[in-house]
Design a protein around this motif. Structure first.
Motif, PDB file in Angstrom:
ATOM      1  N   ARG A   1     -34.766 -39.720 -58.417  1.00  0.00           N
ATOM      2  CA  ARG A   1     -35.632 -39.521 -57.251  1.00  0.00           C
ATOM      3  C   ARG A   1     -35.011 -40.190 -56.020  1.00  0.00           C
ATOM      4  O   ARG A   1     -35.061 -39.653 -54.914  1.00  0.00           O
ATOM      5  CB  ARG A   1     -37.013 -40.105 -57.505  1.00  0.00           C
ATOM      6  CG  ARG A   1     -37.752 -39.405 -58.643  1.00  0.00           C
ATOM      7  CD  ARG A   1     -39.060 -40.104 -58.884  1.00  0.00           C
ATOM      8  NE  ARG A   1     -39.627 -39.779 -60.170  1.00  0.00           N
ATOM      9  CZ  ARG A   1     -40.921 -39.525 -60.360  1.00  0.00           C
ATOM     10  NH1 ARG A   1     -41.758 -39.536 -59.363  1.00  0.00           N
ATOM     11  NH2 ARG A   1     -41.375 -39.275 -61.567  1.00  0.00           N
TER      12      ARG A   1
ATOM     13  N   ARG B   1     -31.806 -38.263 -54.955  1.00  0.00           N
ATOM     14  CA  ARG B   1     -32.180 -36.958 -54.384  1.00  0.00           C
ATOM     15  C   ARG B   1     -32.595 -37.127 -52.921  1.00  0.00           C
ATOM     16  O   ARG B   1     -32.169 -36.367 -52.051  1.00  0.00           O
ATOM     17  CB  ARG B   1     -33.322 -36.353 -55.197  1.00  0.00           C
ATOM     18  CG  ARG B   1     -33.638 -34.931 -54.826  1.00  0.00           C
ATOM     19  CD  ARG B   1     -34.657 -34.320 -55.754  1.00  0.00           C
ATOM     20  NE  ARG B   1     -34.124 -33.976 -57.052  1.00  0.00           N
ATOM     21  CZ  ARG B   1     -34.766 -34.143 -58.219  1.00  0.00           C
ATOM     22  NH1 ARG B   1     -35.964 -34.693 -58.242  1.00  0.00           N
ATOM     23  NH2 ARG B   1     -34.201 -33.777 -59.345  1.00  0.00           N
TER      24      ARG B   1
ATOM     25  N   ASN C   1     -29.471 -37.863 -50.806  1.00  0.00           N
ATOM     26  CA  ASN C   1     -28.660 -36.664 -50.571  1.00  0.00           C
ATOM     27  C   ASN C   1     -29.350 -35.707 -49.600  1.00  0.00           C
ATOM     28  O   ASN C   1     -28.716 -35.177 -48.678  1.00  0.00           O
ATOM     29  CB  ASN C   1     -28.365 -35.949 -51.895  1.00  0.00           C
ATOM     30  CG  ASN C   1     -27.379 -36.738 -52.745  1.00  0.00           C
ATOM     31  OD1 ASN C   1     -26.554 -37.478 -52.222  1.00  0.00           O
ATOM     32  ND2 ASN C   1     -27.475 -36.600 -54.061  1.00  0.00           N
ATOM     33  N   GLU C   2     -30.664 -35.527 -49.793  1.00  0.00           N
ATOM     34  CA  GLU C   2     -31.399 -34.604 -48.910  1.00  0.00           C
ATOM     35  C   GLU C   2     -31.404 -35.084 -47.461  1.00  0.00           C
ATOM     36  O   GLU C   2     -31.338 -34.291 -46.532  1.00  0.00           O
ATOM     37  CB  GLU C   2     -32.852 -34.478 -49.379  1.00  0.00           C
ATOM     38  CG  GLU C   2     -33.012 -33.529 -50.553  1.00  0.00           C
ATOM     39  CD  GLU C   2     -34.412 -33.581 -51.166  1.00  0.00           C
ATOM     40  OE1 GLU C   2     -34.615 -32.904 -52.174  1.00  0.00           O
ATOM     41  OE2 GLU C   2     -35.287 -34.329 -50.653  1.00  0.00           O
TER      42      GLU C   2
END
Ligand code: IP8
Length: 259
Positions: free
Chosen positions: A84, A87, A90-91
């Motif tokens: 989580r 992620r 990276n986002e």
């Protein structure tokens, strides 16, 4: 290079099993993005690690076979938390690589014995933020044990000598007593080895990696390897970002002696 630990109490609800604080994490990641420096990110396990680890006494190593499925489940849970985190990184535009201690580190009698430091160097060289976290790891004497985020901070600070070390907590810094139960608790502007003795030896939630007192002791050692070290409140929007900009922010400065 800046070493940042996002405490498990900020990115999860530490008292409630598997409760992720996604909004807080997203905001903190946006604040981290303001820093253009190389960053190594460490996060605590929070309720994804401490609840089961405490129930099954994982921190003291192997004692019975009932622990084995719990060890596997904790590794699954903390990887879930780590996924989580990476992620969101990276986002939001901070390319990151996960380095789980269960695969890149081993313990000996509960102490961090080996960590594949080269991987951290290589990812940094590529412009990828290495992310590691509190996990279960193999222990050459005890079978398995807990590798905490603070143990990782210490070895990484010693190796990389970061210009700044930031501990992101769920309170304003280090207090003279537990601020959640004692109205007279006062924020300490600075902690050093001399003030350590006056600090509370208590802990609030199930935490297998020790009391606040132990954590501050570790922080003092970490501060000895790095430059400026601070504990600040990640629940207050903008505080981490201000600290990364170099502003003077509310928090506790940690002064270890230079090693
Ligand atoms: O949250 C503890 O790491 P910490 C890791 O950094 C586990 O103290 C699995 C409880």
């Amino acid at each position: 290079m800046i070493l940042i630990k996002l405490g498990g109490s900020v990115i999860t609800d530490k008292a409630s099993y598997l409760t992720f604080r996604g909004n807080v994490l997203s905001r903190l990641v946006d604040e981290i993005l303001y820093s253009k420096k190389d960053i190594i990110l460490i996060h605590g396990a929070g309720s994804f690690g401490h609840v089961l680890a405490s129930k099954h006494n994982i921190q003291n190593g192997y004692s019975n076979n009932i622990q084995i499925p719990a060890v596997a489940k904790i590794m699954e849970d903390v990887r879930d938390l780590n996924l989580r985190v990476t992620r969101v990184l990276n986002e939001r535009g901070l390319p990151s690589a996960s380095l789980p201690p269960s695969t890149v580190a081993t313990l000996k009698n509960g102490e961090l014995d080996r960590l594949d430091i080269d991987l951290f160097y290589h990812y940094l060289q590529l412009g990828i933020c290495p992310v590691t976290f509190g996990d279960v790891a193999l222990d050459s004497e005890r079978g398995f044990g807990i590798c905490s985020g603070d143990q990782l901070m210490e070895i990484l600070a010693k190796e990389f000598r970061p210009e700044r070390v930031i501990f992101v907590s769920d309170v304003d810094g280090v207090f003279t007593a537990d601020p959640s139960s004692d109205p007279d608790a006062a924020l300490m502007g600075t902690v050093d080895w001399e003030t350590l003795e006056k600090l509370p030896r208590t802990t609030r939630c199930a935490d297998v990696t020790g009391s606040i007192f132990n954590k501050i002791e570790t922080m003092l050692r970490i501060a000895s390897w790095g430059g400026d070290a601070i504990v600040l409140n990640g629940n207050i929007p903008g505080r981490l970002e201000s600290a990364l900009r170099g502003d003077v922010v509310k928090g506790t400065r940690v002064r270890g002696s230079t090693l």
